[in-house]
Design an enzyme around this catalytic site. Structure first.
Site, PDB file in Angstrom:
ATOM      1  N   ILE A 137      34.874  41.759  49.285  1.00  0.00           N
ATOM      2  CA  ILE A 137      33.637  41.114  48.865  1.00  0.00           C
ATOM      3  C   ILE A 137      33.809  40.671  47.419  1.00  0.00           C
ATOM      4  O   ILE A 137      34.637  41.196  46.686  1.00  0.00           O
ATOM      5  CB  ILE A 137      32.392  42.018  49.029  1.00  0.00           C
ATOM      6  CG1 ILE A 137      32.633  43.411  48.442  1.00  0.00           C
ATOM      7  CG2 ILE A 137      31.954  42.101  50.456  1.00  0.00           C
ATOM      8  CD1 ILE A 137      31.442  44.342  48.578  1.00  0.00           C
ATOM      9  N   ASP A 138      33.014  39.690  47.012  1.00  0.00           N
ATOM     10  CA  ASP A 138      33.157  39.104  45.687  1.00  0.00           C
ATOM     11  C   ASP A 138      32.907  40.127  44.585  1.00  0.00           C
ATOM     12  O   ASP A 138      32.225  41.133  44.789  1.00  0.00           O
ATOM     13  CB  ASP A 138      32.186  37.939  45.520  1.00  0.00           C
ATOM     14  CG  ASP A 138      32.420  36.824  46.519  1.00  0.00           C
ATOM     15  OD1 ASP A 138      33.562  36.693  46.986  1.00  0.00           O
ATOM     16  OD2 ASP A 138      31.463  36.095  46.830  1.00  0.00           O
ATOM     17  N   LYS A 139      33.420  39.815  43.417  1.00  0.00           N
ATOM     18  CA  LYS A 139      33.313  40.708  42.260  1.00  0.00           C
ATOM     19  C   LYS A 139      31.878  41.163  42.013  1.00  0.00           C
ATOM     20  O   LYS A 139      31.630  42.357  41.798  1.00  0.00           O
ATOM     21  CB  LYS A 139      33.859  39.995  41.023  1.00  0.00           C
ATOM     22  CG  LYS A 139      33.698  40.774  39.731  1.00  0.00           C
ATOM     23  CD  LYS A 139      34.211  39.986  38.540  1.00  0.00           C
ATOM     24  CE  LYS A 139      33.997  40.745  37.235  1.00  0.00           C
ATOM     25  NZ  LYS A 139      34.471  39.968  36.067  1.00  0.00           N
TER      26      LYS A 139
END
Length: 308
Positions: A137-139
């Site tokens: 998942i994104d930062k």
């Protein structure tokens, strides 16, 4: 230094060399391409050209990419919110601001380094830079992801994700009011105007997202979402595409935000999978992070309603 050479045949004339290459889904920024051109790593019909060279139909372009630098991986004593763990898998509730695996600009402080410190064994299928990582998942997206501790578990989980037998349910606060459930089906690829962004583009990879309204506010809607595909930034791109970007999104969201946030209010709140060894069907949930909860409390208070 070893080089990887990419060969292209120009089909449409007129574009600058750097702009043309930036639109070829090479996962390279335009500035990176310009540097390669300056270094003589880009040949057009066997000759070095400048970045502003206008390509012609039939031009043959050879782009040489230096072998990526090896990223030294050292375990780091970073606290982890472990939701579940056994000898085969570990389920983590990832906080905002943590990158999943090392990459350019983020060589330390990632989930991988934290896992190397926490776990004695991780699957090697993901390679040295991504041990055990089967999805990400994104930062600045928070929530659940599962990591494989051995190759058997990794293969099982990867297969489940591919067959949509394992997956996640997300919660997102988006701009605007959405009254009815819906589905966004639009191809996603690199934004030809900005290679650091993704966008809905005709030549992109197919992508589909389903959503259901859970709560409506005056200017926002709390959505539950499921991914039918797993493209980079998919939910963020799709919601922006239909005019309802995720609140707090610094890339695809509104330029002026109403809340002081460090990232988008997007949370992988539920994860379901079949255990690779026992065959048990498992479901995990992670509570919303504090900043997400706080914004919902503010919105509910403004409209005189109680939280769920």
């Amino acid at each position: 230094m070893a080089l990887e050479t990419i060969n292209l045949l120009v089909e449409e004339a007129g574009a600058r060399l750097d702009v043309y290459l930036a639109g070829q889904a090479l996962s390279l920024t335009r500035s990176r391409i310009q540097k390669l051109v300056e270094e003589g790593q880009v040949l057009v019909n066997g000759a070095v050209k400048k970045a502003n060279y206008r390509v012609n139909q039939g031009d043959r372009i050879a782009l040489s990419l230096p072998e990526p630098e090896e990223i030294p991986l050292e375990p780091e004593n970073i606290p982890l919110d472990v939701v579940y763990e056994d000898s085969d898998i570990i389920v983590i509730n990832k906080p905002r601001g943590m990158v999943v695996h090392p990459a350019t600009g983020n060589y330390t402080g990632t989930l991988v380094q934290a896992l190397l410190y926490h776990c004695e064994d991780l699957s090697g299928i993901g390679g040295e830079a991504r041990p055990g990582i089967v999805h990400r998942i994104d930062k600045d997206t928070t929530g659940l992801l599962v990591v494989a501790k051995n190759d058997t578990a990794h293969q099982s989980l990867a297969r489940q994700i591919q067959l949509k037998e394992a997956g996640r349910v997300y919660l997102a606060l988006v701009e605007g009011r959405i009254a009815l459930p819906g589905r966004v089906e639009a191809p996603i690829g690199r934004d030809p105007k900005d290679r650091k962004r993704m966008a809905v583009v005709p030549a992109g990879r197919e992508a589909a997202t389903e959503y259901w309204p859970k709560e409506q506010y005056r200017h926002e809607t709390l959505l539950e979402l499921k991914l039918e595909t797993g493209r980079t930034h998919q939910i963020r791109v799709h919601m922006a595409h239909i005019g309802h970007p995720v609140v707090g999104d610094p890339i695809y969201g509104y330029r002026r935000q109403r809340f002081s946030l460090q990232g988008q209010l997007l949370h992988a709140w539920q994860l379901h999978l079949t255990h690779p060894r026992t065959g048990e069907r498992m479901t995990f949930q992670a509570p919303l992070p504090e900043d997400f909860t706080h914004v919902l409390q503010v919105l509910r208070a403004r409209e005189g309603r109680c939280g769920e």
